[in-house]
Write a protein that holds these residues in place. Structure first.
Motif, PDB file in Angstrom:
ATOM      1  N   GLU A 105       0.836  -1.201   0.000  1.00 40.97           N
ATOM      2  CA  GLU A 105       0.000   0.000   0.000  1.00 40.97           C
ATOM      3  C   GLU A 105       0.870   1.248   0.000  1.00 40.97           C
ATOM      4  OE1 GLU A 105      -3.571   2.223   0.128  1.00 40.97           O
ATOM      5  OE2 GLU A 105      -3.264   0.067  -0.181  1.00 40.97           O
ATOM      6  N   ARG A 106       1.941   1.222   0.788  1.00 36.10           N
ATOM      7  CA  ARG A 106       2.874   2.351   0.860  1.00 36.10           C
ATOM      8  C   ARG A 106       3.756   2.408  -0.367  1.00 36.10           C
ATOM      9  NH1 ARG A 106       8.225   2.782   1.949  1.00 36.10           N
ATOM     10  NH2 ARG A 106       8.363   0.525   2.222  1.00 36.10           N
ATOM     11  N   SER A 107       4.179   1.243  -0.836  1.00 36.79           N
ATOM     12  CA  SER A 107       5.168   1.181  -1.905  1.00 36.79           C
ATOM     13  C   SER A 107       4.744   0.131  -2.930  1.00 36.79           C
ATOM     14  CB  SER A 107       6.532   0.816  -1.303  1.00 36.79           C
ATOM     15  OG  SER A 107       7.523   0.779  -2.281  1.00 36.79           O
ATOM     16  N   PRO A 108       3.981   0.529  -3.943  1.00 36.88           N
ATOM     17  CA  PRO A 108       3.485  -0.444  -4.928  1.00 36.88           C
ATOM     18  C   PRO A 108       4.577  -1.258  -5.605  1.00 36.88           C
ATOM     19  CG  PRO A 108       2.333   1.642  -5.172  1.00 36.88           C
ATOM     20  CD  PRO A 108       3.447   1.888  -4.190  1.00 36.88           C
ATOM     21  N   GLU A 109       5.786  -0.691  -5.714  1.00 35.22           N
ATOM     22  CA  GLU A 109       6.847  -1.453  -6.372  1.00 35.22           C
ATOM     23  C   GLU A 109       7.227  -2.691  -5.563  1.00 35.22           C
ATOM     24  OE1 GLU A 109       8.947   1.992  -4.184  1.00 35.22           O
ATOM     25  OE2 GLU A 109       7.125   1.681  -5.362  1.00 35.22           O
ATOM     26  N   ILE A 110       7.054  -2.632  -4.236  1.00 38.13           N
ATOM     27  CA  ILE A 110       7.293  -3.814  -3.418  1.00 38.13           C
ATOM     28  C   ILE A 110       6.276  -4.895  -3.761  1.00 38.13           C
ATOM     29  CG2 ILE A 110       7.083  -4.707  -1.057  1.00 38.13           C
ATOM     30  CD1 ILE A 110       8.483  -2.177  -0.100  1.00 38.13           C
ATOM     31  N   GLY A 111       5.016  -4.484  -3.904  1.00 30.56           N
ATOM     32  CA  GLY A 111       3.987  -5.441  -4.297  1.00 30.56           C
ATOM     33  C   GLY A 111       4.261  -6.037  -5.665  1.00 30.56           C
ATOM     34  N   ARG A 112       4.718  -5.223  -6.597  1.00 27.87           N
ATOM     35  CA  ARG A 112       5.014  -5.731  -7.938  1.00 27.87           C
ATOM     36  C   ARG A 112       6.198  -6.692  -7.902  1.00 27.87           C
ATOM     37  NH1 ARG A 112       3.641  -0.381  -9.416  1.00 27.87           N
ATOM     38  NH2 ARG A 112       5.818   0.278  -9.313  1.00 27.87           N
ATOM     39  N   THR A 113       7.206  -6.362  -7.102  1.00 30.37           N
ATOM     40  CA  THR A 113       8.357  -7.263  -6.985  1.00 30.37           C
ATOM     41  C   THR A 113       7.925  -8.626  -6.486  1.00 30.37           C
ATOM     42  OG1 THR A 113       9.927  -5.463  -6.587  1.00 30.37           O
ATOM     43  CG2 THR A 113      10.549  -7.648  -5.777  1.00 30.37           C
ATOM     44  N   PHE A 114       7.112  -8.630  -5.428  1.00 28.92           N
ATOM     45  CA  PHE A 114       6.646  -9.897  -4.874  1.00 28.92           C
ATOM     46  C   PHE A 114       5.780 -10.648  -5.874  1.00 28.92           C
ATOM     47  CE2 PHE A 114       3.270 -12.257  -2.669  1.00 28.92           C
ATOM     48  CZ  PHE A 114       4.048 -13.217  -2.042  1.00 28.92           C
ATOM     49  N   TYR A 115       4.841  -9.943  -6.503  1.00 28.68           N
ATOM     50  CA  TYR A 115       3.924 -10.607  -7.417  1.00 28.68           C
ATOM     51  C   TYR A 115       4.671 -11.187  -8.627  1.00 28.68           C
ATOM     52  CZ  TYR A 115       0.091 -11.650 -10.524  1.00 28.68           C
ATOM     53  OH  TYR A 115      -0.770 -12.313 -11.366  1.00 28.68           O
ATOM     54  N   ASP A 116       5.599 -10.403  -9.185  1.00 27.06           N
ATOM     55  CA  ASP A 116       6.321 -10.871 -10.370  1.00 27.06           C
ATOM     56  C   ASP A 116       7.210 -12.067 -10.059  1.00 27.06           C
ATOM     57  OD1 ASP A 116       5.143  -8.927 -11.919  1.00 27.06           O
ATOM     58  OD2 ASP A 116       6.861  -7.551 -11.857  1.00 27.06           O
ATOM     59  N   ALA A 117       7.875 -12.025  -8.907  1.00 21.84           N
ATOM     60  CA  ALA A 117       8.796 -13.107  -8.550  1.00 21.84           C
ATOM     61  C   ALA A 117       8.090 -14.298  -7.923  1.00 21.84           C
ATOM     62  CB  ALA A 117       9.858 -12.592  -7.576  1.00 21.84           C
ATOM     63  N   GLY A 118       6.871 -14.077  -7.394  1.00 20.12           N
ATOM     64  CA  GLY A 118       6.147 -15.139  -6.710  1.00 20.12           C
ATOM     65  C   GLY A 118       4.951 -15.643  -7.496  1.00 20.12           C
ATOM     66  N   PRO A 119       3.760 -15.101  -7.259  1.00 24.23           N
ATOM     67  CA  PRO A 119       2.550 -15.633  -7.896  1.00 24.23           C
ATOM     68  C   PRO A 119       2.605 -15.692  -9.421  1.00 24.23           C
ATOM     69  CG  PRO A 119       1.953 -14.201  -6.086  1.00 24.23           C
ATOM     70  CD  PRO A 119       3.440 -14.070  -6.243  1.00 24.23           C
ATOM     71  N   ARG A 120       3.073 -14.631 -10.063  1.00 27.42           N
ATOM     72  CA  ARG A 120       3.075 -14.667 -11.520  1.00 27.42           C
ATOM     73  C   ARG A 120       4.066 -15.691 -12.058  1.00 27.42           C
ATOM     74  NH1 ARG A 120       4.198  -9.496 -15.400  1.00 27.42           N
ATOM     75  NH2 ARG A 120       6.377 -10.003 -14.980  1.00 27.42           N
ATOM     76  N   LYS A 121       5.260 -15.731 -11.476  1.00 30.33           N
ATOM     77  CA  LYS A 121       6.240 -16.712 -11.932  1.00 30.33           C
ATOM     78  C   LYS A 121       5.754 -18.129 -11.673  1.00 30.33           C
ATOM     79  CE  LYS A 121      11.143 -17.886 -11.687  1.00 30.33           C
ATOM     80  NZ  LYS A 121      12.461 -17.557 -11.078  1.00 30.33           N
ATOM     81  N   GLY A 122       5.085 -18.327 -10.528  1.00 28.87           N
ATOM     82  CA  GLY A 122       4.535 -19.651 -10.236  1.00 28.87           C
ATOM     83  C   GLY A 122       3.513 -20.074 -11.269  1.00 28.87           C
ATOM     84  N   ALA A 123       2.636 -19.160 -11.643  1.00 30.83           N
ATOM     85  CA  ALA A 123       1.641 -19.469 -12.666  1.00 30.83           C
ATOM     86  C   ALA A 123       2.312 -19.783 -13.996  1.00 30.83           C
ATOM     87  CB  ALA A 123       0.666 -18.299 -12.817  1.00 30.83           C
ATOM     88  N   GLU A 124       3.381 -19.063 -14.322  1.00 30.64           N
ATOM     89  CA  GLU A 124       4.105 -19.338 -15.565  1.00 30.64           C
ATOM     90  C   GLU A 124       4.724 -20.731 -15.535  1.00 30.64           C
ATOM     91  OE1 GLU A 124       6.789 -16.080 -15.665  1.00 30.64           O
ATOM     92  OE2 GLU A 124       5.350 -14.698 -16.593  1.00 30.64           O
ATOM     93  N   ARG A 125       5.247 -21.130 -14.360  1.00 32.50           N
ATOM     94  CA  ARG A 125       5.825 -22.472 -14.246  1.00 32.50           C
ATOM     95  C   ARG A 125       4.749 -23.535 -14.447  1.00 32.50           C
ATOM     96  NH1 ARG A 125      10.621 -22.588 -11.015  1.00 32.50           N
ATOM     97  NH2 ARG A 125      10.559 -24.858 -11.259  1.00 32.50           N
ATOM     98  N   VAL A 126       3.579 -23.324 -13.861  1.00 27.40           N
ATOM     99  CA  VAL A 126       2.481 -24.275 -14.038  1.00 27.40           C
ATOM    100  C   VAL A 126       2.042 -24.299 -15.500  1.00 27.40           C
ATOM    101  CG1 VAL A 126       0.088 -24.809 -13.441  1.00 27.40           C
ATOM    102  CG2 VAL A 126       1.685 -24.089 -11.668  1.00 27.40           C
ATOM    103  N   ALA A 127       1.972 -23.138 -16.130  1.00 28.61           N
ATOM    104  CA  ALA A 127       1.574 -23.074 -17.540  1.00 28.61           C
ATOM    105  C   ALA A 127       2.523 -23.895 -18.414  1.00 28.61           C
ATOM    106  CB  ALA A 127       1.533 -21.626 -18.010  1.00 28.61           C
ATOM    107  N   GLU A 128       3.816 -23.858 -18.110  1.00 27.99           N
ATOM    108  CA  GLU A 128       4.781 -24.657 -18.869  1.00 27.99           C
ATOM    109  C   GLU A 128       4.497 -26.149 -18.704  1.00 27.99           C
ATOM    110  OE1 GLU A 128       8.677 -23.589 -17.630  1.00 27.99           O
ATOM    111  OE2 GLU A 128       8.489 -21.490 -18.256  1.00 27.99           O
ATOM    112  N   LEU A 129       4.208 -26.564 -17.477  1.00 22.09           N
ATOM    113  CA  LEU A 129       3.898 -27.974 -17.238  1.00 22.09           C
ATOM    114  C   LEU A 129       2.624 -28.386 -17.974  1.00 22.09           C
ATOM    115  CD1 LEU A 129       4.677 -28.162 -13.411  1.00 22.09           C
ATOM    116  CD2 LEU A 129       5.948 -29.313 -15.220  1.00 22.09           C
ATOM    117  N   LEU A 130       1.610 -27.524 -17.903  1.00 25.42           N
ATOM    118  CA  LEU A 130       0.343 -27.846 -18.555  1.00 25.42           C
ATOM    119  C   LEU A 130       0.492 -27.889 -20.073  1.00 25.42           C
ATOM    120  CD1 LEU A 130      -2.189 -25.712 -16.456  1.00 25.42           C
ATOM    121  CD2 LEU A 130      -1.493 -28.094 -16.122  1.00 25.42           C
TER     122      LEU A 130
END
Length: 206
Positions: free
Chosen positions: A116-141
């Motif tokens: 909330e204070r620093s959106p770039e922190i949220g983007r860093t976490f999302y890009d390195a975590g949830p989004r990358k995880g979804a990309e890994r699953v997409a590769e498997l699928l």
């Protein structure tokens, strides 16, 4: 050899700083945590911290990125002779085991609050975590689809559907601390249910 040892020592020291910083951030929150407190717990000076991280924001950002380094534990390639349902259940079990324990949720709440204070922190976490995880699953699928086991229009859409099925029942309840940590049976049952539901929706029609 000496250069390699120096680099190893520096890497180990950096990991120790992140260990200590995580404890301070979780106890005091980002706003109340100070470099002085972290340095005191390390038994060193603030100057030592600044040799590794130029600011508290930089240190917190490194802590956020570090929270996303566990993905190989979850999204590993299919094992020899492992069927697609077995792969999906294994991923589901590993995901729930890693994402829903108290320590992960405490870190998630802290990072979300700072986003909330620093959106770039949220983007860093999302890009390195949830989004990358979804990309890994997409590769498997995608591999499963090429082998004729699945049918879908978009691999990322299918990946998000699978991960949603895995976590949907328990994530918000755990995030709100409304239920205790899951038992191994609950994890196994939820991974199996998510896999069955996903395959009914995306399994190849023979």
């Amino acid at each position: 050899m000496e250069l390699a040892k120096t680099r190893l020592d520096r890497d180990a020291r950096r990991e120790l700083i992140l260990d200590v910083a995580q404890g301070v951030f979780l106890e005091e929150g980002f706003a109340n945590a100070s470099m002085s407190t972290i340095a005191a717990r390390l038994g060193g000076s603030k100057g030592t911290l600044y040799n590794y991280f130029k600011s508290k924001d930089d240190l917190f950002n490194a802590y956020v990125e570090r929270r996303c380094l566990w993905q190989d534990e979850i999204f590993a390639l299919p094992l020899d002779n492992e069927t697609p349902p077995e792969t999906l259940r294994r991923i589901g079990r590993a995901y729930l085991t890693r994402v829903l324990p108290d320590i992960h949720l405490r870190n998630f709440r802290l990072i979300s609050a700072e986003a909330e204070r620093s959106p770039e922190i949220g983007r860093t976490f999302y890009d390195a975590g949830p989004r990358k995880g979804a990309e890994r699953v997409a590769e498997l699928l995608t591999g499963m689809a090429k082998d004729g086991h699945l049918e879908f229009d978009d691999a990322m859409d299918a990946a998000h559907q699978f991960l949603g099925l895995v976590q949907n029942r328990y994530f918000k309840a755990r995030l709100c601390n409304a239920i205790p940590e899951l038992t191994p049976k609950q994890i196994e049952d939820e991974a199996a249910l998510a896999t069955r539901t996903f395959l009914r929706a995306f399994g190849a029609r023979r």
